[in-house]
Design a protein around this motif. Structure first.
Motif, PDB file in Angstrom:
ATOM      1  N   PHE A   1      28.181  -1.887 -29.332  1.00 47.36           N
ATOM      2  CA  PHE A   1      29.475  -2.215 -29.933  1.00 47.36           C
ATOM      3  C   PHE A   1      29.465  -1.885 -31.422  1.00 47.36           C
ATOM      4  O   PHE A   1      30.383  -1.221 -31.936  1.00 47.36           O
ATOM      5  CB  PHE A   1      29.825  -3.702 -29.740  1.00 47.36           C
ATOM      6  N   LYS A   2      28.439  -2.342 -32.130  1.00 46.10           N
ATOM      7  CA  LYS A   2      28.397  -2.142 -33.585  1.00 46.10           C
ATOM      8  C   LYS A   2      28.278  -0.670 -33.954  1.00 46.10           C
ATOM      9  O   LYS A   2      28.944  -0.200 -34.881  1.00 46.10           O
ATOM     10  CB  LYS A   2      27.253  -2.960 -34.192  1.00 46.10           C
ATOM     11  N   LEU A   3      27.457   0.079 -33.227  1.00 52.13           N
ATOM     12  CA  LEU A   3      27.283   1.502 -33.519  1.00 52.13           C
ATOM     13  C   LEU A   3      28.569   2.270 -33.201  1.00 52.13           C
ATOM     14  O   LEU A   3      28.978   3.160 -33.969  1.00 52.13           O
ATOM     15  CB  LEU A   3      26.101   2.059 -32.713  1.00 52.13           C
ATOM     16  N   ALA A   4      29.224   1.925 -32.100  1.00 52.27           N
ATOM     17  CA  ALA A   4      30.498   2.562 -31.758  1.00 52.27           C
ATOM     18  C   ALA A   4      31.574   2.186 -32.780  1.00 52.27           C
ATOM     19  O   ALA A   4      32.400   3.026 -33.161  1.00 52.27           O
ATOM     20  CB  ALA A   4      30.933   2.154 -30.346  1.00 52.27           C
TER      21      ALA A   4
ATOM     22  N   SER B   1      38.377  -9.446 -35.473  1.00 51.09           N
ATOM     23  CA  SER B   1      37.748  -8.293 -36.125  1.00 51.09           C
ATOM     24  C   SER B   1      36.905  -8.723 -37.326  1.00 51.09           C
ATOM     25  O   SER B   1      37.160  -9.746 -37.951  1.00 51.09           O
ATOM     26  CB  SER B   1      38.812  -7.285 -36.567  1.00 51.09           C
ATOM     27  N   PRO B   2      35.873  -7.923 -37.637  1.00 51.24           N
ATOM     28  CA  PRO B   2      35.009  -8.238 -38.779  1.00 51.24           C
ATOM     29  C   PRO B   2      35.645  -7.831 -40.104  1.00 51.24           C
ATOM     30  O   PRO B   2      36.693  -7.177 -40.132  1.00 51.24           O
ATOM     31  CB  PRO B   2      33.764  -7.379 -38.496  1.00 51.24           C
ATOM     32  N   ASP B   3      34.984  -8.211 -41.180  1.00 56.50           N
ATOM     33  CA  ASP B   3      35.407  -7.841 -42.530  1.00 56.50           C
ATOM     34  C   ASP B   3      34.995  -6.387 -42.763  1.00 56.50           C
ATOM     35  O   ASP B   3      33.820  -6.080 -42.949  1.00 56.50           O
ATOM     36  CB  ASP B   3      34.721  -8.777 -43.531  1.00 56.50           C
ATOM     37  N   ARG B   4      35.969  -5.471 -42.776  1.00 54.22           N
ATOM     38  CA  ARG B   4      35.651  -4.043 -42.884  1.00 54.22           C
ATOM     39  C   ARG B   4      35.164  -3.667 -44.286  1.00 54.22           C
ATOM     40  O   ARG B   4      34.371  -2.737 -44.443  1.00 54.22           O
ATOM     41  CB  ARG B   4      36.862  -3.199 -42.479  1.00 54.22           C
ATOM     42  N   GLU B   5      35.636  -4.376 -45.310  1.00 57.75           N
ATOM     43  CA  GLU B   5      35.147  -4.100 -46.674  1.00 57.75           C
ATOM     44  C   GLU B   5      33.662  -4.443 -46.785  1.00 57.75           C
ATOM     45  O   GLU B   5      32.883  -3.712 -47.396  1.00 57.75           O
ATOM     46  CB  GLU B   5      35.963  -4.886 -47.703  1.00 57.75           C
ATOM     47  N   TRP B   6      33.271  -5.567 -46.177  1.00 56.08           N
ATOM     48  CA  TRP B   6      31.850  -5.943 -46.156  1.00 56.08           C
ATOM     49  C   TRP B   6      31.042  -4.886 -45.403  1.00 56.08           C
ATOM     50  O   TRP B   6      29.961  -4.478 -45.856  1.00 56.08           O
ATOM     51  CB  TRP B   6      31.691  -7.304 -45.468  1.00 56.08           C
TER      52      TRP B   6
ATOM     53  N   GLU C   1      24.618   0.305 -48.652  1.00 54.02           N
ATOM     54  CA  GLU C   1      23.415  -0.308 -49.230  1.00 54.02           C
ATOM     55  C   GLU C   1      22.222  -0.320 -48.285  1.00 54.02           C
ATOM     56  O   GLU C   1      21.076  -0.377 -48.732  1.00 54.02           O
ATOM     57  CB  GLU C   1      23.722  -1.751 -49.651  1.00 54.02           C
ATOM     58  N   LYS C   2      22.466  -0.284 -46.958  1.00 53.77           N
ATOM     59  CA  LYS C   2      21.372  -0.477 -45.997  1.00 53.77           C
ATOM     60  C   LYS C   2      21.371   0.640 -44.962  1.00 53.77           C
ATOM     61  O   LYS C   2      22.361   1.357 -44.800  1.00 53.77           O
ATOM     62  CB  LYS C   2      21.505  -1.834 -45.313  1.00 53.77           C
ATOM     63  N   ASN C   3      20.264   0.757 -44.234  1.00 51.23           N
ATOM     64  CA  ASN C   3      20.248   1.762 -43.168  1.00 51.23           C
ATOM     65  C   ASN C   3      20.912   1.200 -41.909  1.00 51.23           C
ATOM     66  O   ASN C   3      21.200   0.001 -41.822  1.00 51.23           O
ATOM     67  CB  ASN C   3      18.827   2.282 -42.903  1.00 51.23           C
ATOM     68  N   LEU C   4      21.156   2.080 -40.946  1.00 49.39           N
ATOM     69  CA  LEU C   4      21.882   1.673 -39.735  1.00 49.39           C
ATOM     70  C   LEU C   4      21.145   0.592 -38.961  1.00 49.39           C
ATOM     71  O   LEU C   4      21.759  -0.356 -38.455  1.00 49.39           O
ATOM     72  CB  LEU C   4      22.098   2.881 -38.819  1.00 49.39           C
ATOM     73  N   THR C   5      19.834   0.721 -38.852  1.00 50.19           N
ATOM     74  CA  THR C   5      19.033  -0.262 -38.108  1.00 50.19           C
ATOM     75  C   THR C   5      19.267  -1.655 -38.668  1.00 50.19           C
ATOM     76  O   THR C   5      19.449  -2.630 -37.913  1.00 50.19           O
ATOM     77  CB  THR C   5      17.541   0.093 -38.184  1.00 50.19           C
ATOM     78  N   GLN C   6      19.289  -1.766 -39.994  1.00 51.81           N
ATOM     79  CA  GLN C   6      19.509  -3.074 -40.642  1.00 51.81           C
ATOM     80  C   GLN C   6      20.920  -3.582 -40.395  1.00 51.81           C
ATOM     81  O   GLN C   6      21.131  -4.762 -40.087  1.00 51.81           O
ATOM     82  CB  GLN C   6      19.243  -2.946 -42.150  1.00 51.81           C
ATOM     83  N   VAL C   7      21.922  -2.685 -40.516  1.00 52.62           N
ATOM     84  CA  VAL C   7      23.321  -3.101 -40.357  1.00 52.62           C
ATOM     85  C   VAL C   7      23.578  -3.597 -38.929  1.00 52.62           C
ATOM     86  O   VAL C   7      24.307  -4.580 -38.719  1.00 52.62           O
ATOM     87  CB  VAL C   7      24.288  -1.948 -40.715  1.00 52.62           C
ATOM     88  N   LEU C   8      22.954  -2.955 -37.938  1.00 49.62           N
ATOM     89  CA  LEU C   8      23.154  -3.372 -36.542  1.00 49.62           C
ATOM     90  C   LEU C   8      22.554  -4.744 -36.269  1.00 49.62           C
ATOM     91  O   LEU C   8      23.020  -5.465 -35.386  1.00 49.62           O
ATOM     92  CB  LEU C   8      22.534  -2.347 -35.581  1.00 49.62           C
ATOM     93  N   LYS C   9      21.522  -5.112 -37.009  1.00 52.23           N
ATOM     94  CA  LYS C   9      20.866  -6.409 -36.788  1.00 52.23           C
ATOM     95  C   LYS C   9      21.554  -7.550 -37.527  1.00 52.23           C
ATOM     96  O   LYS C   9      21.308  -8.721 -37.243  1.00 52.23           O
ATOM     97  CB  LYS C   9      19.396  -6.334 -37.235  1.00 52.23           C
ATOM     98  N   MET C  10      22.422  -7.236 -38.477  1.00 55.60           N
ATOM     99  CA  MET C  10      23.069  -8.268 -39.294  1.00 55.60           C
ATOM    100  C   MET C  10      24.181  -8.981 -38.524  1.00 55.60           C
ATOM    101  O   MET C  10      24.750  -8.436 -37.571  1.00 55.60           O
ATOM    102  CB  MET C  10      23.646  -7.650 -40.567  1.00 55.60           C
TER     103      MET C  10
END
Length: 358
Positions: free
Chosen positions: A145-148, A177-182, A189-198
């Motif tokens: 979901f997050k990657l898509a 829906s999530p905060d798109r600005e965040w 600031e972070k790599n994809l692996t980190q963003v998917l885990k947040m």
């Protein structure tokens, strides 16, 4: 060959408000699919789709410059999905390779018109899922979901990702829906692996059980509509009519909270009451924004349903596409309603709710 499929979606309620972080909607997956197949290739890779060979190009003029809007072009979503899934694959130390990617879609009419079932989201989810299998990334549903969502966001930055949630999770979904600005800040600031885990602020995805005596009926107006352009128009109204827009958001949230509660306690009466309320709220939004949400054909669809004592409304951004009705499990009543739609050039779509198998 690696193959993955993703279902289309229909919004039941909460449209437009859902693009604001934390505002709820209800969305449902339907049993029409985009299927993506991937084969390893040797000298060069290809992307093929019978349905998308003649996608119309939408453009606008900015001053003297012609600007093409690719947000309705499925190939843009496929390319973005490949880019971000391969970025994740590199982070996971996978070697990239050439492949042939083939897309097959059931989310359009035989003459190529969109039904409004979220084809851009479904093709994004199917592409991400297929590539994740191809590169053996072992992603969870939440990670898909997050990657898509990220892949979709980089093409269409004003969406809610609710259609992506339906394509990933299936069934009936209560969604915020999530905060798109965040999200944009984290991606810088972070790599994809980190963003998917947040934990993504304000994101909420919750499966709902539909009462057994409630049947979803779908009618197609015959006219496709562009969701990104309609959402753009509403966002302009948001700037110019701030108080009216805020009142709409507040009322939509209250309506959807009651509707979700109706699903949780199995109250068809509460659900259908709030469907009617949500239609009225969208009519008010259309009035103060000047955006045509409920076209004459969609209004006719709803009025015919009302004549048969069935709650109905436009689905999604409106401006064409589909309307939905929620009817009691009364086969005679349903058949009469569907026949009435057909006599008035509203095409009943014999699709069912799709429930994910895993």
């Amino acid at each position: 060959m690696i193959t993955a499929k993703a279902p289309g979606k229909l919004y039941i309620a909460g449209e437009y408000a859902v693009v604001e972080p934390g505002y709820p909607a209800i969305v449902v997956a339907v049993d029409q699919f985009v299927t993506v197949s991937i084969n390893r290739a040797q000298k060069h890779g290809t992307i093929n789709s019978k349905q998308y060979e003649e996608v119309p190009i939408v453009w606008q003029r900015q001053g003297h410059q012609l600007v093409i809007d690719n947000r309705d072009n499925p190939f843009e979503y496929i390319l973005s999905s490949i880019k971000y899934t391969e970025q994740l694959a590199l982070e996971k130390k996978r070697a990239l390779c050439l492949f042939d990617l083939r897309v097959n879609s059931q989310l359009d009419s035989p003459d190529g018109k969109k039904f409004g079932l979220g084809s851009s989201a479904a093709v994004t989810v199917a592409t991400v899922t297929a590539l994740a299998k191809f590169y053996q990334l072992n992603l969870s549903k939440e990670e898909i979901f997050k990657l898509a969502a990220i892949s979709h966001f980089m093409v269409q930055n004003n969406g809610s990702f609710g259609d992506i949630a339906a394509s990933v999770y299936g069934g009936w979904i209560a969604y915020q829906s999530p905060d798109r600005e965040w999200l944009l800040k984290m991606l810088q600031e972070k790599n994809l692996t980190q963003v998917l885990k947040m934990t993504w602020p304000k994101l909420k995805i919750e499966s709902l059980n539909c009462p057994a005596n409630l049947k979803l009926l779908i009618g197609w107006s015959g006219n496709p509509a562009s969701t990104p352009l309609l959402v753009d128009e509403i966002s302009h109204a948001h700037v110019n009519k701030q108080q009216s827009y805020q009142d709409f958001l507040t009322a939509s949230k209250q309506c959807l909270q009651k509707m979700v509660h109706g699903f949780k306690i199995g109250s068809t009466q509460l659900i259908t009451q709030q469907i009617k309320k949500n239609r009225a709220l969208l009519q008010k939004l259309a009035q103060f924004s000047g955006v045509l949400i409920e076209t004459p054909k969609l209004a006719q669809l709803c009025e015919i349903a009302q004549k048969h004592n069935v709650a109905a409304k436009s689905s999604g951004a409106g401006g064409g596409d589909c309307g939905i009705a929620l009817a009691d499990n009364n086969t005679s009543q349903q058949n009469d309603l569907l026949a009435d739609w057909q006599q008035n050039d509203i095409i009943p779509l014999n699709f069912n709710v799709y429930f994910s198998k895993s």
